[in-house]
Scaffold this motif. Structure first.
Motif, short mmCIF file in Angstrom:
data_model
loop_
_atom_site.label_atom_id
_atom_site.label_comp_id
_atom_site.label_asym_id
_atom_site.label_seq_id
_atom_site.Cartn_x
_atom_site.Cartn_y
_atom_site.Cartn_z
N PRO A 130 49.94 18.29 108.67
CA PRO A 130 48.50 18.50 108.49
C PRO A 130 48.15 19.97 108.70
N GLU B 48 43.25 12.02 106.51
CA GLU B 48 43.54 13.45 106.55
C GLU B 48 44.71 13.79 105.63
N TRP C 266 47.98 15.71 104.33
CA TRP C 266 49.08 16.52 104.82
C TRP C 266 49.55 17.39 103.66
#
Length: 403
Positions: A228, A266, A268
């Motif tokens: 991330p 989220e 990456w």
């Protein structure tokens, strides 16, 4: 958009970090040392020497027995393949990263602001003139050669640094003075930056913040394989928001790809050089300053291990010990050991050993073998296991059987 499980992401990271397969039995060459450093992009430096200086350990973790002189030569002999500068913290980095790091790594808190204004300018000029004359100098040598202009400051000022040390660190942070290596006592040897870097263009060159951040973000992404934005930013300690923008820019031009891990929200970032091994078969003791464990949140996400350095924790409050190394076995962190090199007695002391929940049955045997390899590399004849930690009773007889 590629999608990975946590287990797959873990193997990608291990492969990118060079920890996914067994090490060669033969001693490693200088070429292998340089290749491993280039893969990682940095080796963090730390002054603690209870086991061995921290920048030596990551290469042992990946290469096994190697000659530390091969690493020393990369940053202490011209033309240097590595130079010291601020990165994650003080680190050895490829010289071509220096102008990009200089844009973002201005450690102003270490500057000369505490030096009286009337002393600062003349002292800086005197130090630069002194360094231009010849050989690299330590801060203590500079102080001695300058005499009364570098007296020790009043109690409570900074780290009890002299004014000359303050000026030297400010010049180092600004990229005007570099490190030509370290003494046996781990004192930095200061020299003009043009004498340290392998080309004048690197010393004089300037890059804008956008370009610098793109270079650093891409290098960090390559060293991590998939990660991330906050982990990539943490690698060279660049700001997260700006790093995320740089990563998105790299995705837009096809230099990186976004990926999803375990259907998370989220994104990456996946480097094109990243590979996904079918299995991870490596084994390694990891320095507390190893790049695999830089980002503790990512480490917890991928390995389900809550790891903290306890060096600065009062002894009575430590859980696992003073200088604790995680033990990686295949694709899991299965134990952690508090180690000390008793050089006078020729012993590697395991002050505490703890197995992680669910550690496999061969943890003690594999760890014992690894400790023997480490002891041999450090020139220590024996391994001694003290009776602290839930793994000690199983580890001690395994170490004994290897004698």
């Amino acid at each position: 958009m590629p999608s990975f499980t946590t287990a797959q992401a873990r193997r990608i990271v291990l492969a990118a970090q060079g920890l996914h397969r067994p090490r060669l039995a033969a001693a490693s060459s200088r070429r292998a040392v340089n290749a491993a450093v280039q893969r990682l992009q940095l080796l963090q430096i730390d002054s603690v020497n209870v086991l061995v200086r921290s920048h030596y350990l990551p290469l042992f973790s990946r290469l096994g027995s190697y000659d530390r002189a091969d690493l020393n030569a990369l940053y202490s002999k011209a033309p240097r393949r590595l130079v010291e500068y601020w990165a994650h913290e003080a680190s050895l980095v490829p010289p071509e990263l220096f102008p990009h790091l200089r844009v973002w790594q201005r450690r102003t808190w270490m500057g000369a602001s505490g030096v009286p204004a009337e002393l600062r300018g003349p002292l800086e000029a005197s130090i630069l003139e002194l360094l231009e004359r010849g050989r690299p100098l330590t801060a203590s040598s500079v102080q001695a050669m300058l005499g009364g202009g570098a007296e020790r400051p009043a109690e409570g000022w900074g780290w009890r640094w002299t004014a000359s040390k303050r000026i030297l660190e400010d010049l180092f942070a600004r990229g005007e003075v570099g490190s030509a290596g370290r003494t046996a006592q781990f004192e930095r040897l200061y020299a003009p930056i043009g004498d340290v870097l392998p080309g004048a263009a690197l010393a004089l060159g300037h890059t804008d913040t956008t370009e610098a951040l793109a270079v650093l973000a891409e290098r960090a992404a390559g060293a991590l394989g998939v990660a991330p934005a906050r982990s990539i930013a943490d690698y060279f300690r660049t700001p997260v928001r700006e790093t995320r923008a740089a990563l998105d820019g790299l995705v837009a031009v096809g230099r990186l790809e976004t990926a999803i891990v375990d259907d998370g929200i989220e994104p990456w970032y996946l480097h094109p050089s990243a590979v996904l091994p079918r299995k991870a078969r490596g084994r390694a003791l990891l320095s507390p300053f190893d790049s695999l464990v830089f980002d503790r949140d990512r480490l917890h996400r991928l390995f389900d291990v809550h790891y903290r350095i306890e060096i600065y924790t009062p002894a009575e409050r430590r859980i696992h010990g003073y200088y604790v190394l995680p033990f990686l076995l295949r694709d899991s962190i299965v134990a952690r050991v508090d180690l000390k090199a008793d050089r006078a007695a020729g012993r590697l002391i395991v002050r505490a050993s703890h197995a992680e929940p669910g550690a496999p049955a061969d943890t003690a045997a594999e760890l014992a073998d690894e400790l023997r390899l480490l002891a041999g590399w450090l020139g220590l004849a024996d391994v001694v296991v003290e009776e602290r930690g839930n793994l000690a009773s199983a580890l001690a007889p395994e170490v004994g059987r290897l004698v």
